[in-house]
Write a protein that holds these residues in place. Sequence first.
Motif, PDB file in Angstrom:
ATOM      1  N   ALA A  78       0.832  -1.200   0.000  1.00 28.55           N
ATOM      2  CA  ALA A  78       0.000   0.000   0.000  1.00 28.55           C
ATOM      3  C   ALA A  78       0.866   1.249   0.000  1.00 28.55           C
ATOM      4  O   ALA A  78       2.036   1.224   0.369  1.00 28.55           O
ATOM      5  CB  ALA A  78      -0.921  -0.010   1.217  1.00 28.55           C
ATOM      6  N   THR A  84      -3.921  -0.459  -7.336  1.00 23.86           N
ATOM      7  CA  THR A  84      -5.186  -0.887  -6.753  1.00 23.86           C
ATOM      8  C   THR A  84      -4.935  -2.264  -6.159  1.00 23.86           C
ATOM      9  O   THR A  84      -4.571  -3.203  -6.869  1.00 23.86           O
ATOM     10  CB  THR A  84      -6.296  -0.972  -7.812  1.00 23.86           C
ATOM     11  OG1 THR A  84      -6.493   0.315  -8.389  1.00 23.86           O
ATOM     12  CG2 THR A  84      -7.596  -1.460  -7.189  1.00 23.86           C
ATOM     13  N   ALA A 106      -7.409   1.522   2.202  1.00 21.77           N
ATOM     14  CA  ALA A 106      -7.276   1.478   0.745  1.00 21.77           C
ATOM     15  C   ALA A 106      -7.395   0.067   0.182  1.00 21.77           C
ATOM     16  O   ALA A 106      -7.574  -0.105  -1.020  1.00 21.77           O
ATOM     17  CB  ALA A 106      -5.939   2.093   0.320  1.00 21.77           C
ATOM     18  N   ARG A 108      -8.952  -3.474  -0.840  1.00 22.59           N
ATOM     19  CA  ARG A 108     -10.241  -4.071  -1.167  1.00 22.59           C
ATOM     20  C   ARG A 108     -10.179  -5.550  -0.809  1.00 22.59           C
ATOM     21  O   ARG A 108      -9.142  -6.189  -0.949  1.00 22.59           O
ATOM     22  CB  ARG A 108     -10.557  -3.879  -2.651  1.00 22.59           C
ATOM     23  CG  ARG A 108     -10.593  -2.418  -3.082  1.00 22.59           C
ATOM     24  CD  ARG A 108     -10.914  -2.282  -4.558  1.00 22.59           C
ATOM     25  NE  ARG A 108     -10.846  -0.880  -4.998  1.00 22.59           N
ATOM     26  CZ  ARG A 108     -11.080  -0.487  -6.243  1.00 22.59           C
ATOM     27  NH1 ARG A 108     -11.385  -1.362  -7.181  1.00 22.59           N
ATOM     28  NH2 ARG A 108     -10.985   0.803  -6.546  1.00 22.59           N
TER      29      ARG A 108
END
Length: 245
Positions: A78, A84, A106, A108
């Motif tokens: 991260a 992503t 951040a 998912r």
Amino acid sequence: MTAPLDDTFGYQNVAPAERQRRIRSVFNAVAGRYDLMNDMMSFGIHRLWKRRFVRDLPREGLIVDLAGGTGDVARLMAGEPGRTLVVCDPSLAMMQAGRARGDAPALRWLGGEAERLPFADGSVRALTVAFGLRNTTHLAAALAEIHRVLAPGGQFACLEFSRPQWWLKPFYDAYSFLVIPRLGAWVAKAPEAYQYLVESIRRFPDQPRFAQMVAEAGFGAVRWRNVSFGIACIHTATKPAREHA
């Protein structure tokens, strides 16, 4: 070729469906103490392995951490604005334990199995898996799925326990079979889960054989490098930019 772990649970021979059920049960049992146990079993060295593991990954695009569990590897990736990051794991209990920490907004989180990844063909820039492929039901099918979802030129990186050098093996085996299950009983209250852990490590293909399986799945630039004298190994490969006709 069928991997020697596909129809096993540790040293027991079981049907694939039973293997899957038992492994799900293992991770449900240890989810709350999983990260603590990793620190205790490895004396924190697993954190150094993982930092080295993610060091050379792409700085942008969709990166999937397969079997990412509590998100400890994804957290290390991260901070790059172009990335992503998706943690994909079949164990909801593991991901819930990771999300409960609340320190990685951040990330998912997505439920999914290695043999049926919930991503479109060619949509993933890089896929990582740390100590997770050993727990798939069908290893060759998982490698085929990883190849499918990676974009041409995409990177595959796997950190997995492997075969230590000969001089270390007697000490490593003694620690694995005598100490780790007792730690599992004391800390995680799940000795059988950690007995499976040490047995499944011996079932997983060694460094050259796993590299061969990766190449057979269609990857190029297949490489591996040992960490801690082969106790663990980092395997890397690339999906070719152009597939052979």
